[in-house]
Design an enzyme around this catalytic site. Structure first.
Site, PDB file in Angstrom:
ATOM      1  N   ASP A  37       0.750  -1.149   0.059  1.00 40.02           N
ATOM      2  CA  ASP A  37       0.042  -0.040  -0.101  1.00 40.02           C
ATOM      3  C   ASP A  37       0.964   1.346  -0.045  1.00 40.02           C
ATOM      4  O   ASP A  37       2.069   1.001   0.272  1.00 40.02           O
ATOM      5  CB  ASP A  37      -0.966   0.035   1.166  1.00 40.02           C
TER       6      ASP A  37
ATOM      7  N   ARG B 102      -0.614  14.763  -3.385  1.00 41.10           N
ATOM      8  CA  ARG B 102      -1.882  13.952  -3.105  1.00 41.10           C
ATOM      9  C   ARG B 102      -2.908  14.997  -3.397  1.00 41.10           C
ATOM     10  O   ARG B 102      -2.811  15.928  -2.461  1.00 41.10           O
ATOM     11  CB  ARG B 102      -1.887  13.372  -1.887  1.00 41.10           C
TER      12      ARG B 102
END
Length: 884
Positions: A481, A649
């Site tokens: 992840d 992000r």
């Protein structure tokens, strides 16, 4: 090898037996799930029982051992096939071809009451229990139906209206008989019983026979050495098994005293949590508690830490179930409505009442029927793996058997030709058989596994699946992840790129001059934050976003009640030195973020102007679907890519005003679908996730060991590729190709592949079309939706995606688990490293999954690393010969 006797796998393990049987003799339960099984009806046959007992006597007890090793064989030898309506036992065969006999039980003096029939609780006197789940016989449907909680096919509104007053003591007593005490009780066998089971293992029975024979044949030293090694192996396995079960039981079998509201009294009743049943109305203490059941909040808010269940240590805000509007008519699903559900095993840090004196929750599931109970059942009854390791072991035993038979035939021929006595011939035959199987090999593996588990524990890595340790040495691919695993969990604020009138303006890094802008308002209100003491807690992304605005959060209960309006919280702009007014907004309703929807919305009320507004945040490409096209800048894609390609992000933000004619009651009735349309795009929120210390070194260790690495993330594709480059999952000399799918039309036309090169080592032109499959060395990047479409519609290209896929972005939790399963089927031994709830499915699906968690152990994955450093995990697991 000692465990092979307990396996019954075949090359067709996923195809359950499909022979023709008379109607009513068999039935299939839990179809198309991992719990799928076929039930065969049987009843005792006294003639067969007598014959079986005679065989046990004639074989000097050997048939007793065979019956112990294979209970299904013993069941077939003592029972007769019959219709399920008259059966007193059933033989269950699951989808992995494992058979187990189960006795059918009868509950005496029980008749279904009207309330249970009205609630559609399938309860009857005739039932059986299989792997901690009860199955009741339905005479009407002529089948067994698994017992469920109150969450079966009920709307949110029905749950609120029907169970918000609790149940009576009489109903609670009846349900306690059905559901049994609310306790996830893992049986811990005594040392004596474990020793007996270990001694009766087929391998150790053979070892005892061999040692006895060697002693008679005067192989004293060899026999004594094998005896000592066998004892050490048995004791090591016995102690490790006992300690693992004790640790698991300590982790899951908990209870406490709590208060419930029942219709027999107006005052709360103090009971033990073991007496809770579905339908009970429990009071959540304001100072917090550890949940002992799955429950739905119907009044108040709770701040919850779910680390023991999911591995994530973030504190989450849980709100009451929606009971008004169209959303209330949705069927309750714990996975979809998890923001309103308190799960067993999680810790409620703080509870706050909004209406009334108590924070109330309705018990939906108890015991092994809870989410925690299902995870524990997966530990107690793990899915068997048809591994090459076991197939090779069978091949090895087969080869040794052939050698033993050949040697035995040759020895017998030579000895008979030399006129050796029959007893001596028999002794030599047995000698060959006992030596053919290396007696020290399984012992060494057993001792090694025990020592490996002990060493991992010393390093801060806890294992709840000891059998998985043997697989770790064969890992050749590790999936990671991104957020919280490869990168820091808490991001850094990078800025806000606002959009005004359909155009981007300069980025904001400070908000002193932009406090009252719509972009700032969206950042200040679109979250699920709460105070714990003097600290704001919640998702790290939300915390960083909110703190950047310098707005204030107020959860004072008196201030949240203003006339007929009740807010979950109030946010207000900071005190300003200029003349600008202080804005106050009440948070009315939160439509929580989910990995499937990829967005979150919050309905707010401007207290000064009495206007209702909606703010939204989420994946930028998802936010655009709900925005007015005129508010979206023409250069949106270019600006977005400029940030994501640098590893930023990004989140899109949007805002809209609700119809001014709507009243408080009208707004409460509006559904998410009715509110989320024609929004105004207000900007992009940029945050930076820095690599964890040790991430780069860990990936390099794996590369040096020739172990392939893959990133699976829910983040943007360009961001994921940039982080993959930084941590060297993608190297500087790698070509990166992006697969985009153009879905087929409604006429059934298949999807088309758009295959572009987005990074080239050879400095050729990028963003150009290339042929899918031309470059066998390129790295492939795609989204979770693309992965699904290729798997379903383009199977001939799917293997190439598995062989070269390196970055999988915008993946849901289910897609992560599906990818891990697909990689296993392709032939990889897969490791998975993640840090939370979104990775649980993939962690459990992998051959070896490890959760980076602050808790000592979590039921989220086979391995839990309390040392929150990826490099430490690699050094302790992957660089050794035995553990990874």
């Amino acid at each position: 090898l000692a465990s092979l006797a307990h396996l019954d796998l075949s090359s067709h393990q996923y195809n359950v037996l499909s022979l023709e049987y008379p109607s009513g003799y068999t039935l299939t339960l839990n179809g198309d799930t991992d719990d799928e099984m076929i039930c065969y009806g049987y009843k005792q046959d006294f003639r067969k029982i007598c014959l079986y007992n005679v065989l046990c006597v004639v074989t000097c007890g050997f048939m007793v051992l065979v019956g112990y090793w294979r209970p299904d064989w013993r069941h077939l030898l003592t029972h007769t096939f019959c219709p399920l309506t008259i059966a007193d036992s059933i033989l269950i065969k699951d989808r992995y071809n494992i058979r187990e006999p189960i006795e059918i039980e009868i509950m005496e003096d029980y008749t279904q009451c009207d309330e249970e029939a009205e609630l559609q609780l399938e309860i009857s006197r005739k039932f059986f229990e299989y792997r901690c789940i009860r199955y009741n016989w339905s005479s009407e449907k002529q089948t067994f139906i698994p017992l469920k909680g109150l969450n079966s096919n009920r709307t949110c509104r029905e749950i609120y209206l029907r169970f918000s007053n609790g149940i009576s003591n009489q109903v609670a007593y009846r349900r306690l008989l059905i559901y049994k005490p609310n306790l996830i009780d893992v049986k811990v066998k005594s040392y004596l019983r474990l020793l007996l089971e270990e001694v009766l293992n087929p391998f150790y029975v053979f070892q005892i026979f061999s040692i006895f024979f060697w002693m008679i044949d005067q192989y004293y030293y060899y026999a004594v050495c094998i005896l000592i090694m066998s004892l050490v192996s048995m004791l090591t396995t016995l102690i490790q098994t006992h300690l693992n079960r004790r640790r698991l039981r300590k982790m899951v079998a908990t209870s406490c005293n709590l208060q419930v509201l029942r219709t027999d009294s107006d005052d709360p009743q103090n009971i033990s949590s073991t007496d809770l049943v579905p339908g009970d109305l429990i009071i959540i203490p304001t100072e917090g508690t550890t949940m002992q059941c799955d429950a739905v909040i119907i009044s108040g808010n709770c701040v919850v830490n779910e680390s023991s269940l999911t591995g994530e240590s973030n504190r989450l805000l849980k709100s009451p179930i929606i009971n008004t509007g169209a959303e209330a008519d949705a069927i309750y699903n714990p996975s979809i409505h998890k923001q309103h559900t308190l799960f067993a095993g999680t810790h409620v840090v703080q509870a706050r009442s909004l209406n009334g004196p108590y924070v109330l929750a309705v018990v939906m599931r108890t015991g092994f029927y809870t989410l925690k109970g299902n995870l524990v059942r997966d530990i107690l009854y793990p899915k068997p793996m048809d591994l090459k390791l076991y197939r090779d072991a069978y091949s090895f035993l087969g080869c040794m058997a052939i050698l033993a038979i050949s040697g035995m035939v040759y020895s017998v021929a030579v000895l008979i030709r030399n006129q050796v006595s029959a007893i001596r011939v028999l002794a030599r035959v047995v000698d060959v058989i006992t030596i053919a199987v290396p007696p020290a090999l399984p012992i060494a593996l057993s001792i090694g596994a025990g020592y490996a588990s002990y060493r991992l524990k010393k390093s801060g890595i806890y294992c709840i699946y000891p059998s998985r340790i043997n697989l770790c040495g064969k890992i050749d691919l590790v999936c990671f992840d991104k957020t919280g695993t490869l990168t820091e969990d808490c991001p850094e604020f990078g800025g806000m790129r606002p959009a005004v009138n359909g155009r981007f303006i300069d980025i904001w890094t400070e908000f002193d001059d932009h406090v009252h802008e719509k972009a700032t308002l969206a950042m200040a209100t679109c979250h699920s934050l709460a105070y714990i003491g003097q600290e704001i807690c919640g998702d790290p992304t939300d915390v960083v976003m909110f703190n950047a605005t310098r707005w204030l959060l107020d959860e004072n209960q008196d201030k949240c009640h203003q006339g007929e309006m009740t807010y979950q919280a109030i946010v207000r702009s900071p005190n300003s030195s200029n003349d600008k007014a202080i804005f106050k907004y009440g948070i009315i309703k939160r439509f929580e973020f989910s990995s499937e929807l990829k967005r979150m919305s919050v309905l707010i009320h401007n207290i000064q102007t009495n206007e209702f507004e909606l703010v939204m945040k989420g994946a930028p490409e998802m936010i655009l679907r709900f925005c007015d096209p005129h508010s979206i800048p023409d250069n949106f894609s270019t600006i977005l890519k400029s940030y994501t390609s640098q590893g930023g992000r990004t989140l899109g933000l949007a805002h809209t005003r609700i119809d001014a004619d709507l009243t408080w009651e009208n707004v409460q009735q509006l559904s998410r679908h009715q509110l989320e349309h024609n929004l105004t795009f207000v900007g992009l929120l940029i945050q930076q996730n820095n690599l964890r210390s040790g991430t780069l070194a860990a990936i390099r260790h794996l590369t040096e060991a020739n172990i392939r690495t893959i990133m699976i993330t829910g983040d943007n594709l360009e961001t994921a590729i940039k982080i993959a480059e930084e941590c060297e999952i993608i190297h500087t000399n790698d070509n990166v190709d992006y697969i985009k799918i153009e879905e087929g039309n409604e006429d059934g036309e298949r999807a088309n592949i758009s295959y572009k090169r987005i990074k080239s080592f050879a400095n050729v032109q990028i963003d150009t079309d290339v042929e899918f499959g031309d470059d066998q060395t390129s790295r492939i990047a795609c989204t979770g939706d693309t992965f699904d479409i290729i798997r379903e519609q383009l199977p001939h290209q799917f293997n190439k995606l598995l062989a070269q896929g390196t970055v999988f972005a915008r993946t849901s939790p289910k897609q992560k688990a599906d990818l891990v399963e697909a990689l296993k089927e392709y032939g990889y031994f897969v490791g998975m490293c993640g840090d939370g709830a979104n990775d649980c499915g993939a962690l459990k699906a992998a051959h070896a999954g490890i959760s980076l968690s602050e808790t000592e152990a979590s039921v989220a994955s086979p391995f839990t690393s309390k040392v929150d450093e990826l490099l430490s995990f690699i050094n302790n697991d992957l660089k050794t010969n035995y553990c990874f």
